[in-house]
Design a protein around this motif. Structure first.
Motif, PDB file in Angstrom:
ATOM      1  N   MET A   1       0.818  -1.203   0.000  1.00  0.00           N
ATOM      2  CA  MET A   1       0.000   0.000   0.000  1.00  0.00           C
ATOM      3  C   MET A   1       0.857   1.260   0.000  1.00  0.00           C
ATOM      4  SD  MET A   1      -1.299   0.187   3.998  1.00  0.00           S
ATOM      5  CE  MET A   1      -1.607   1.953   4.030  1.00  0.00           C
ATOM      6  N   HIS A   2       0.351   2.285  -0.650  1.00  0.00           N
ATOM      7  CA  HIS A   2       0.953   3.618  -0.548  1.00  0.00           C
ATOM      8  C   HIS A   2      -0.054   4.558   0.101  1.00  0.00           C
ATOM      9  CE1 HIS A   2       4.855   3.491  -2.403  1.00  0.00           C
ATOM     10  NE2 HIS A   2       4.392   2.695  -3.345  1.00  0.00           N
ATOM     11  N   TYR A   3       0.449   5.648   0.696  1.00  0.00           N
ATOM     12  CA  TYR A   3      -0.443   6.692   1.169  1.00  0.00           C
ATOM     13  C   TYR A   3      -0.622   7.708   0.038  1.00  0.00           C
ATOM     14  CZ  TYR A   3      -0.241   5.370   6.155  1.00  0.00           C
ATOM     15  OH  TYR A   3      -0.371   4.734   7.367  1.00  0.00           O
ATOM     16  N   THR A   4      -1.870   8.062  -0.244  1.00  0.00           N
ATOM     17  CA  THR A   4      -2.102   9.145  -1.201  1.00  0.00           C
ATOM     18  C   THR A   4      -1.831  10.482  -0.511  1.00  0.00           C
ATOM     19  OG1 THR A   4      -4.398   9.407  -0.542  1.00  0.00           O
ATOM     20  CG2 THR A   4      -3.940   7.813  -2.300  1.00  0.00           C
ATOM     21  N   LYS A   5      -1.739  11.515  -1.316  1.00  0.00           N
ATOM     22  CA  LYS A   5      -1.514  12.842  -0.750  1.00  0.00           C
ATOM     23  C   LYS A   5      -2.636  13.211   0.224  1.00  0.00           C
ATOM     24  CE  LYS A   5      -0.450  17.605  -1.832  1.00  0.00           C
ATOM     25  NZ  LYS A   5      -0.622  18.720  -2.769  1.00  0.00           N
ATOM     26  N   SER A   6      -3.851  12.861  -0.143  1.00  0.00           N
ATOM     27  CA  SER A   6      -4.950  13.247   0.757  1.00  0.00           C
ATOM     28  C   SER A   6      -4.936  12.413   2.034  1.00  0.00           C
ATOM     29  CB  SER A   6      -6.297  13.191   0.020  1.00  0.00           C
ATOM     30  OG  SER A   6      -6.969  11.987   0.276  1.00  0.00           O
ATOM     31  N   GLU A   7      -4.481  11.180   1.940  1.00  0.00           N
ATOM     32  CA  GLU A   7      -4.336  10.387   3.167  1.00  0.00           C
ATOM     33  C   GLU A   7      -3.270  10.993   4.083  1.00  0.00           C
ATOM     34  OE1 GLU A   7      -5.626   5.843   1.879  1.00  0.00           O
ATOM     35  OE2 GLU A   7      -3.655   6.597   1.284  1.00  0.00           O
ATOM     36  N   LEU A   8      -2.210  11.472   3.468  1.00  0.00           N
ATOM     37  CA  LEU A   8      -1.159  12.107   4.282  1.00  0.00           C
ATOM     38  C   LEU A   8      -1.680  13.399   4.919  1.00  0.00           C
ATOM     39  CD1 LEU A   8       1.917  11.484   1.951  1.00  0.00           C
ATOM     40  CD2 LEU A   8       1.402  10.321   4.100  1.00  0.00           C
ATOM     41  N   GLU A   9      -2.443  14.140   4.168  1.00  0.00           N
ATOM     42  CA  GLU A   9      -3.062  15.344   4.735  1.00  0.00           C
ATOM     43  C   GLU A   9      -3.968  14.993   5.906  1.00  0.00           C
ATOM     44  OE1 GLU A   9      -3.399  18.292   0.845  1.00  0.00           O
ATOM     45  OE2 GLU A   9      -5.222  17.596   1.853  1.00  0.00           O
ATOM     46  N   ASN A  10      -4.755  13.953   5.709  1.00  0.00           N
ATOM     47  CA  ASN A  10      -5.660  13.538   6.786  1.00  0.00           C
ATOM     48  C   ASN A  10      -4.894  13.094   8.026  1.00  0.00           C
ATOM     49  OD1 ASN A  10      -7.834  14.085   5.199  1.00  0.00           O
ATOM     50  ND2 ASN A  10      -8.172  11.947   4.573  1.00  0.00           N
ATOM     51  N   LEU A  11      -3.804  12.374   7.786  1.00  0.00           N
ATOM     52  CA  LEU A  11      -2.978  11.960   8.923  1.00  0.00           C
ATOM     53  C   LEU A  11      -2.457  13.171   9.678  1.00  0.00           C
ATOM     54  CD1 LEU A  11      -0.744   8.986   7.715  1.00  0.00           C
ATOM     55  CD2 LEU A  11      -2.321   8.988   9.664  1.00  0.00           C
ATOM     56  N   GLY A  12      -1.945  14.136   8.943  1.00  0.00           N
ATOM     57  CA  GLY A  12      -1.426  15.347   9.576  1.00  0.00           C
ATOM     58  C   GLY A  12      -2.510  16.052  10.382  1.00  0.00           C
ATOM     59  N   ASP A  13      -3.696  16.159   9.779  1.00  0.00           N
ATOM     60  CA  ASP A  13      -4.811  16.800  10.491  1.00  0.00           C
ATOM     61  C   ASP A  13      -5.187  16.002  11.738  1.00  0.00           C
ATOM     62  OD1 ASP A  13      -4.860  18.723   8.550  1.00  0.00           O
ATOM     63  OD2 ASP A  13      -6.568  17.859   7.461  1.00  0.00           O
ATOM     64  N   PHE A  14      -5.193  14.687  11.580  1.00  0.00           N
ATOM     65  CA  PHE A  14      -5.544  13.832  12.721  1.00  0.00           C
ATOM     66  C   PHE A  14      -4.580  14.059  13.881  1.00  0.00           C
ATOM     67  CE2 PHE A  14      -4.870   9.947  15.168  1.00  0.00           C
ATOM     68  CZ  PHE A  14      -6.155   9.669  15.594  1.00  0.00           C
ATOM     69  N   TYR A  15      -3.289  14.004  13.576  1.00  0.00           N
ATOM     70  CA  TYR A  15      -2.309  14.148  14.665  1.00  0.00           C
ATOM     71  C   TYR A  15      -2.393  15.527  15.304  1.00  0.00           C
ATOM     72  CZ  TYR A  15      -0.146   9.740  13.178  1.00  0.00           C
ATOM     73  OH  TYR A  15       0.088   8.419  12.870  1.00  0.00           O
ATOM     74  N   LEU A 318       6.434   6.402   9.838  1.00  0.00           N
ATOM     75  CA  LEU A 318       5.953   7.497   8.982  1.00  0.00           C
ATOM     76  C   LEU A 318       7.126   8.275   8.379  1.00  0.00           C
ATOM     77  CD1 LEU A 318       3.266   8.685   8.017  1.00  0.00           C
ATOM     78  CD2 LEU A 318       3.391  10.335   9.891  1.00  0.00           C
ATOM     79  N   LEU A 319       8.173   8.462   9.188  1.00  0.00           N
ATOM     80  CA  LEU A 319       9.349   9.177   8.694  1.00  0.00           C
ATOM     81  C   LEU A 319      10.076   8.340   7.639  1.00  0.00           C
ATOM     82  CD1 LEU A 319      11.250  11.608   8.897  1.00  0.00           C
ATOM     83  CD2 LEU A 319      12.201  10.606  10.997  1.00  0.00           C
ATOM     84  N   ALA A 320      10.171   7.035   7.882  1.00  0.00           N
ATOM     85  CA  ALA A 320      10.803   6.152   6.893  1.00  0.00           C
ATOM     86  C   ALA A 320      10.018   6.192   5.587  1.00  0.00           C
ATOM     87  CB  ALA A 320      10.888   4.720   7.427  1.00  0.00           C
ATOM     88  N   TYR A 321       8.687   6.207   5.705  1.00  0.00           N
ATOM     89  CA  TYR A 321       7.871   6.288   4.488  1.00  0.00           C
ATOM     90  C   TYR A 321       8.100   7.620   3.779  1.00  0.00           C
ATOM     91  CZ  TYR A 321       4.013   6.188   1.230  1.00  0.00           C
ATOM     92  OH  TYR A 321       3.270   6.215   0.081  1.00  0.00           O
ATOM     93  N   ALA A 322       8.139   8.691   4.539  1.00  0.00           N
ATOM     94  CA  ALA A 322       8.344  10.013   3.941  1.00  0.00           C
ATOM     95  C   ALA A 322       9.676  10.084   3.203  1.00  0.00           C
ATOM     96  CB  ALA A 322       8.282  11.091   5.023  1.00  0.00           C
ATOM     97  N   LEU A 323      10.684   9.419   3.743  1.00  0.00           N
ATOM     98  CA  LEU A 323      12.022   9.513   3.153  1.00  0.00           C
ATOM     99  C   LEU A 323      12.245   8.530   2.017  1.00  0.00           C
ATOM    100  CD1 LEU A 323      14.120   9.965   6.433  1.00  0.00           C
ATOM    101  CD2 LEU A 323      13.722  11.683   4.663  1.00  0.00           C
ATOM    102  N   THR A 324      11.514   7.417   2.016  1.00  0.00           N
ATOM    103  CA  THR A 324      11.799   6.362   1.022  1.00  0.00           C
ATOM    104  C   THR A 324      10.640   6.081   0.080  1.00  0.00           C
ATOM    105  OG1 THR A 324      10.935   4.560   2.408  1.00  0.00           O
ATOM    106  CG2 THR A 324      13.276   5.164   2.699  1.00  0.00           C
ATOM    107  N   GLN A 325       9.418   6.451   0.482  1.00  0.00           N
ATOM    108  CA  GLN A 325       8.222   6.076  -0.277  1.00  0.00           C
ATOM    109  C   GLN A 325       8.102   4.561  -0.437  1.00  0.00           C
ATOM    110  OE1 GLN A 325       6.075   8.618  -1.198  1.00  0.00           O
ATOM    111  NE2 GLN A 325       7.521   9.924  -0.120  1.00  0.00           N
ATOM    112  N   ASP A 326       8.766   3.827   0.458  1.00  0.00           N
ATOM    113  CA  ASP A 326       8.645   2.361   0.432  1.00  0.00           C
ATOM    114  C   ASP A 326       7.298   1.983   1.055  1.00  0.00           C
ATOM    115  OD1 ASP A 326       8.740  -0.395   0.958  1.00  0.00           O
ATOM    116  OD2 ASP A 326      10.894  -0.354   1.406  1.00  0.00           O
ATOM    117  N   LYS A 327       6.478   1.283   0.302  1.00  0.00           N
ATOM    118  CA  LYS A 327       5.100   1.002   0.747  1.00  0.00           C
ATOM    119  C   LYS A 327       5.056   0.132   1.993  1.00  0.00           C
ATOM    120  CE  LYS A 327       4.558  -2.768  -2.561  1.00  0.00           C
ATOM    121  NZ  LYS A 327       3.913  -3.247  -3.784  1.00  0.00           N
TER     122      LYS A 327
END
Lengths: 408, 408
Positions: A1-15, A318-327
């Protein structure tokens, strides 16, 4: 799985929403001690005070949090004043005559216990540094830099602090280079300090050389001075959540250094090794301790699920995903995030329970005590919210990286 | 319910059979260290050695056990020789140059850790006393008496041992009068010591005056020097299995003193108070820690079920029943005996697991480590078997009381 941009936005809003509307209101303003300064943080699930004592680690950590929110989220006056109250309590009461700090104080500021470690000091460094940036107080900045120097001295001068063990079987823990690395990062990214970059290089080099074992895919918690494994109960004991905290400190450094690929690879493999060893495939969640060879662990709570390893693993994945985009990291992040917010979060009163049984049921209800307070959870929510702001470029506020590169 | 004479006989047979054919064979002879002396006791469920280190407490306790079996069950030569091996290891390696004992040794006898307590010494006293009785070794008898004097000195001379806490909030634990009382009992009932009776009176007086709280039906684990409750997390923490161990030390004293009714009443009420607080009505078994006012306990393993509190409660309930014939104690004894032998006992390899979750499932499989070894379980089986022999008059061997009253 990958996070879409809107999923990442939602995560940021959630936190961010959790941080500001669920976690922080549990603690403040009610924990500000208007009478003696500092914070009253030892609280049951509903906020009831269970003890008026003050843990020096957590006084420092709470002051750091409030000043950091002021610096990076918005400049609310009550956060600055709240931070000052903790800083003042630390300076008025928490230093012994030998310059070292106490560990456990009464509400009024009398010392109950001092320990043979310097973690009170490291948290005082980050508190003073963040507060100095927030307030412009030069004295606080000087104190942060001075105390950081003392920490380096304690860590590198044999015999300066009374040892707990004899010299029969010398050992060193990953905790010291880890905490000093993170303290240096905080110092650098608030008020700046020319010592930090070179020291961080040394700490990372020591971790990589002595604690990271590629042949057995493991981050050791403790090793002999030469990095060899001590095949006794203590030496074999692993702390996956702690190793993964070390992983994200290194990933943070990678990001700070323009996504340094060598550091990204090092942080990611530390995360990989300890995820494999730490994730409970039967019940979910991160075990507290594991034995490197699968033998019984002596610490009694070894298979319990504590809040803070989950905070570290949420950040690291989350940081590893941000840096690598590894699903893979998006998948792990979803697993640990979902498990943690399902089992730790208290829907009724906010914040997280600290101590779950292996199966995820609540073992005891305190939200704050000598070891738990407003730190790991709000730090995770803050860090991840800031990271998502950067990643999706949604927010016009200063991002972490921009903030980091300012000097005081 | 009452126990019939034949049920008591069966209980005695059960405990003796478990001791000699299940518990003891798990440990011996394989744990005798033929090369360096002492015992190799850190073992997994199937007997596999998980660590070669030696815990000084447990070296002493194991030597005590072997000598005591020689003294009271039958004079097997291998038990006497086994006891000697532990005594020799203690004397050759486990004393520091200041006369105090270490806590944790390598297999070869090098010290790893020394602690700010004198429990290594108390177990060395009972080991030397039992061995002196078994062997007739005058030097061992002298050593037992000398070390007992040192323990009394450590306990009663402020500042002699380095304190862990400042003097801000002075506290004392029930552990010190308890362990000294039991040490004095052992010393008296093996080789004799004229100091013991008066000291035991003092310890019991202190426990009754400062730790037993009739108004709230509680035995405190820790109090202020004047016996008042310290209303902070540590001060509120109760250890029901420990309080009940104290109860049976006092009931043992009652029995020794021709069933002294005052001491029977004191021991029974301590048992009653802590049974009410310690028995888990939902899952069965004895909780490790409880808060006196029902607040969250900080120690992480607070609701786990450990082996040793169950050993203490099995002894205490059976002894209370023997002394009072109160059917409540037969009922409680059945409850704790059945729960413990169902959940802790390892049918496959013998002995007990040490660490269960609250629900009775096994948390980790070690049978021996730095804190668990051949002591609480075999002591329980031995004590209860001896008690049943006395009670039903079945056995022609020397009973506990007869043995106790001999002097060396």
């Amino acid at each position: 799985m990958h996070y879409t941009k809107s999923e990442l936005e939602n995560l940021g809003d959630f936190y961010k929403n959790q941080l500001l509307n669920d976690t922080l209101p549990f603690w403040f303003p009610r924990s500000l001690d208007e009478e003696f300064g500092g914070y009253l943080l030892m609280r049951d699930h509903d906020g009831t005070l269970i003890d008026t004592d003050k843990a020096v680690w957590i006084q420092g950590r709470a002051a750091w949090l409030l000043a950091t929110l002021y610096n990076t989220v918005e400049p609310r006056q009550e956060w600055l004043e709240g931070a000052k109250s903790g800083i003042d309590f630390l300076n008025k009461h928490c230093f012994d005559t030998d310059g070292r700090m106490f560990f456990h104080m009464t509400r009024q500021g009398e010392p109950i216990r001092k320990r043979r470690y310097f973690f009170s000091e490291t948290f005082a460094v980050i508190a003073h540094a963040a507060y100095a940036k927030a307030s412009g107080d030069q004295e606080a900045a000087d104190k942060a830099r001075y105390l950081f120097g003392k920490c380096i001295e304690y860590a590198t001068t044999p015999g300066l602090l009374e040892p707990k063990f004899t010299s029969t079987r010398p050992a060193k823990g990953i905790g010291v280079p880890m905490i000093l690395m993170n303290t240096a990062q905080q110092l650098r990214e608030t008020i700046g300090d020319p010592r930090c970059d070179a020291l961080i290089d040394q700490f990372i080099e020591e971790i990589e050389r002595d604690f990271v074992k590629d042949d057995i895919r493991c981050v050791m918690e403790q090793v002999a001075p030469d990095g060899s494994i001590i095949d006794h109960i203590d030496g074999r004991t692993l702390n996956p959540g702690h190793g993964i905290e070390g992983a994200w400190f290194i990933l943070h450094e990678a990001k700070y250094r323009n996504n340094d690929p060598r550091l990204i690879a090092l942080g990611c493999k530390m995360l990989d090794y300890m995820w494999e060893r730490g994730w409970d495939k039967e019940f979910g969640g991160i075990y507290y301790f594991r034995d490197v060879y699968g033998k019984p662990v002596q610490e009694y709570w070894q298979d319990m699920k504590f809040w803070w390893p989950h905070n570290e693993v949420i950040i690291a994945t989350l940081l590893a995903y941000a840096l690598t985009q590894d699903k893979k990291y998006a998948k792990w992040h979803t697993m640990v995030h979902d498990w943690a917010y399902t089992h730790f979060h208290d829907q009724e009163h906010g914040e997280w329970f600290g101590y779950l049984h292996r199966d995820g049921s609540v073992a005891q209800t305190a939200k704050g005590n000598l070891f738990k307070g407003p730190f790991h959870l709000p730090r995770q929510e803050w860090y991840c919210a800031q990271l998502m702001q950067e990643l999706v470029g949604k927010n016009a506020e200063k991002t972490i990286v921009e903030t980091e590169k300012q000097n005081f």
